[in-house]
Design a protein around this motif. Structure first.
Motif, PDB file in Angstrom:
ATOM      1  N   THR A  92     -45.133  29.319  36.874  1.00 27.78           N
ATOM      2  CA  THR A  92     -45.557  27.916  36.343  1.00 27.78           C
ATOM      3  C   THR A  92     -45.987  27.129  37.658  1.00 27.78           C
ATOM      4  O   THR A  92     -45.767  27.207  38.646  1.00 27.78           O
ATOM      5  N   PRO A  93     -46.592  25.959  37.299  1.00 29.47           N
ATOM      6  CA  PRO A  93     -46.916  24.904  38.488  1.00 29.47           C
ATOM      7  C   PRO A  93     -45.625  24.528  38.853  1.00 29.47           C
ATOM      8  O   PRO A  93     -45.425  24.317  40.234  1.00 29.47           O
ATOM      9  N   GLU A  94     -44.696  24.301  38.106  1.00 35.11           N
ATOM     10  CA  GLU A  94     -43.291  23.769  38.620  1.00 35.11           C
ATOM     11  C   GLU A  94     -42.988  24.674  39.384  1.00 35.11           C
ATOM     12  O   GLU A  94     -41.947  24.394  40.539  1.00 35.11           O
ATOM     13  N   GLN A  95     -42.610  26.080  39.217  1.00 36.47           N
ATOM     14  CA  GLN A  95     -42.308  27.378  40.108  1.00 36.47           C
ATOM     15  C   GLN A  95     -43.116  27.320  41.238  1.00 36.47           C
ATOM     16  O   GLN A  95     -42.448  27.702  42.309  1.00 36.47           O
ATOM     17  N   GLN A  96     -44.285  27.269  41.260  1.00 42.20           N
ATOM     18  CA  GLN A  96     -45.031  27.395  42.329  1.00 42.20           C
ATOM     19  C   GLN A  96     -44.801  26.248  43.480  1.00 42.20           C
ATOM     20  O   GLN A  96     -44.562  26.350  44.555  1.00 42.20           O
ATOM     21  N   ALA A  97     -44.557  25.032  43.042  1.00 38.79           N
ATOM     22  CA  ALA A  97     -44.327  23.790  43.793  1.00 38.79           C
ATOM     23  C   ALA A  97     -42.717  24.001  44.220  1.00 38.79           C
ATOM     24  O   ALA A  97     -42.466  23.504  45.456  1.00 38.79           O
TER      25      ALA A  97
ATOM     26  N   LEU B   5     -40.613  26.972  50.545  1.00 40.94           N
ATOM     27  CA  LEU B   5     -39.438  28.173  50.943  1.00 40.94           C
ATOM     28  C   LEU B   5     -40.392  29.175  51.653  1.00 40.94           C
ATOM     29  O   LEU B   5     -40.067  29.649  52.741  1.00 40.94           O
ATOM     30  N   TRP B   6     -41.399  29.360  51.043  1.00 44.46           N
ATOM     31  CA  TRP B   6     -42.270  30.804  51.312  1.00 44.46           C
ATOM     32  C   TRP B   6     -43.034  30.302  52.978  1.00 44.46           C
ATOM     33  O   TRP B   6     -42.859  30.873  53.671  1.00 44.46           O
TER      34      TRP B   6
ATOM     35  N   PRO C 295     -47.418  31.547  46.772  1.00 39.27           N
ATOM     36  CA  PRO C 295     -46.903  31.125  45.579  1.00 39.27           C
ATOM     37  C   PRO C 295     -48.039  30.331  44.777  1.00 39.27           C
ATOM     38  O   PRO C 295     -48.244  30.280  43.541  1.00 39.27           O
ATOM     39  N   LEU C 296     -48.932  29.548  45.521  1.00 38.29           N
ATOM     40  CA  LEU C 296     -49.928  28.743  44.986  1.00 38.29           C
ATOM     41  C   LEU C 296     -50.875  29.457  44.319  1.00 38.29           C
ATOM     42  O   LEU C 296     -51.889  28.920  43.451  1.00 38.29           O
ATOM     43  N   ARG C 297     -50.989  30.783  44.538  1.00 34.44           N
ATOM     44  CA  ARG C 297     -52.211  31.773  44.017  1.00 34.44           C
ATOM     45  C   ARG C 297     -51.520  32.787  42.978  1.00 34.44           C
ATOM     46  O   ARG C 297     -52.363  33.484  42.548  1.00 34.44           O
ATOM     47  N   ASP C 298     -50.262  32.519  42.765  1.00 29.95           N
ATOM     48  CA  ASP C 298     -49.519  33.449  41.880  1.00 29.95           C
ATOM     49  C   ASP C 298     -49.598  32.931  40.515  1.00 29.95           C
ATOM     50  O   ASP C 298     -48.893  32.055  40.117  1.00 29.95           O
ATOM     51  N   GLN C 299     -50.419  33.479  39.883  1.00 28.12           N
ATOM     52  CA  GLN C 299     -50.537  33.050  38.299  1.00 28.12           C
ATOM     53  C   GLN C 299     -49.466  33.299  37.235  1.00 28.12           C
ATOM     54  O   GLN C 299     -49.680  32.882  36.080  1.00 28.12           O
ATOM     55  N   THR C 300     -48.498  34.161  38.105  1.00 30.92           N
ATOM     56  CA  THR C 300     -47.513  34.492  37.161  1.00 30.92           C
ATOM     57  C   THR C 300     -46.536  33.408  36.997  1.00 30.92           C
ATOM     58  O   THR C 300     -45.413  33.213  36.119  1.00 30.92           O
TER      59      THR C 300
END
Length: 348
Positions: A188-193, A198-199, A181-186
């Motif tokens: 937002t930073p909040e969604q990545q965090a 969980l991932w 998720p930290l490399r998923d540019q689709t």
């Protein structure tokens, strides 16, 4: 606060030490180097296995000396030689810590008599921490001769534990994929965090063919066997580790503030990934120094896909002892502490 000097400029590493097992004079010392953002990891009941555990905090992590502005600038690039120098310095710092700890604590040396192995010191990197431990082993031939010979009497094993893609050898890296998720540019930073804990600490049911054949497969076959989504309807012990821990437990070993300051600089957006591959190749292929050193790869068979992929890439190399930790995710030392400690004790 236990601190160890690791260079002539006053740089120090914070560490924690379980101490020698009661009554033992031939124990093995195991130095653990943490992953990204999580520090101070340990496993339980080490004394029952005649092991002394030492957890080491890298630069910028609590207690250890922060990076200087000049070091951060060099790590940020774009000068590849400057980045290489910084990566190499972490290896020299760990070498300095290991030598200092041996002398300061008078640990028992490594003895080998047939199948009877006692004493010595082993170094374990977990996840991103393998970049640090591999840099240490890769720098062995560059240490002063007296340091090489001194450490030869103690160096027992390198444990590559749940390696992140930084430790890959192949030029085609799993960093190219967007499963993290930290490399998923689709997102937002909040969604990545929100998605990352969980991932990274989830459980994944990879194909039986992949798990049973592993190192003999092609990359395409590995990719086909990887599970990208966490197990459906998980059993209680398969709920993501970081979802089950309390906020206090997570806070005690987390250093999220390090990400923006320095940890992000180890990501491919900043550092040249070939520098990591150089380190891994040097560590695993050059046996001219510490030829008795055992290299052991430990991977959990329900861990995240990028660890499976990196482990596959490393396991194909010669002279690496590969250990599958059954039922383990990326945090087996948390979820399966007794099993993890037993596996480590049997293989270091």
């Amino acid at each position: 606060m236990p601190l160890a000097p690791v260079d002539a400029q006053g740089t120090q590493y914070y560490y924690e030490d379980t101490g020698s097992p009661p009554g033992s004079t031939d124990y093995t010392t195991l130095v653990l180097i943490h992953g990204a953002l999580v520090h101070g990891d340990s496993v339980s009941n080490s004394s029952q296995h005649n092991i002394r555990l030492v957890t080491l905090n890298m630069r910028d992590y609590p207690g250890s000396t922060p990076y200087t502005d000049a070091e951060l600038t060099a790590m940020r690039g774009p000068d590849r030689d400057g980045q290489r120098t910084q990566l190499h310095r972490r290896g020299f710092e760990i070498a300095a810590f290991v030598a200092w700890f041996i002398r300061n604590e008078n640990i028992p040396p490594f003895t080998l008599n047939g199948n009877d192995i006692r004493g010595g010191i082993s170094v374990l990197g977990w996840s991103w921490g393998n970049t640090m431990s591999l840099s240490f082993i890769a720098r062995a031939s560059e240490l002063p001769k007296e340091d090489q010979e001194f450490l030869e009497a103690y160096m027992r094993a390198l444990v590559i534990y749940e390696p992140a893609p930084h430790s890959s050898i192949s030029a085609v890296s799993y960093f190219d994929e967007a499963h993290n998720p930290l490399r998923d540019q689709t997102l937002t930073p909040e969604q990545q965090a929100t998605a990352f804990p969980l991932w990274v600490s989830g459980y994944y049911a990879h194909s039986r063919v992949l798990l049973d054949s592993f190192a003999s497969l092609t990359r395409e076959e590995v990719d086909l066997g990887l599970a990208m989504e966490r197990v459906e309807n998980p059993r209680p012990h398969q709920i993501p580790t970081l979802q089950r821990l309390t906020a206090e437990e997570i806070a005690a070993t987390s250093a999220n503030h390090v990400w923006a300051r320095s940890q992000v600089l180890y990501q491919p957006d900043f550092i040249d990934l070939e520098l990591f591959r150089e380190n891994t190749r040097a560590a695993l292929q050059d046996r001219s120094v510490w030829p008795r050193l055992r290299v052991c790869l430990v991977w959990g068979d329900m861990t995240i896909g990028e660890v499976i992929h990196t482990s596959w890439d490393i396991a194909r190399r010669r002279r690496i002892h590969v250990v599958r930790l059954e039922g383990g995710n990326h945090f087996p030392h948390v979820d399966l502490p007794e099993q993890t400690m037993r596996v480590l004790a049997e293989n270091i």
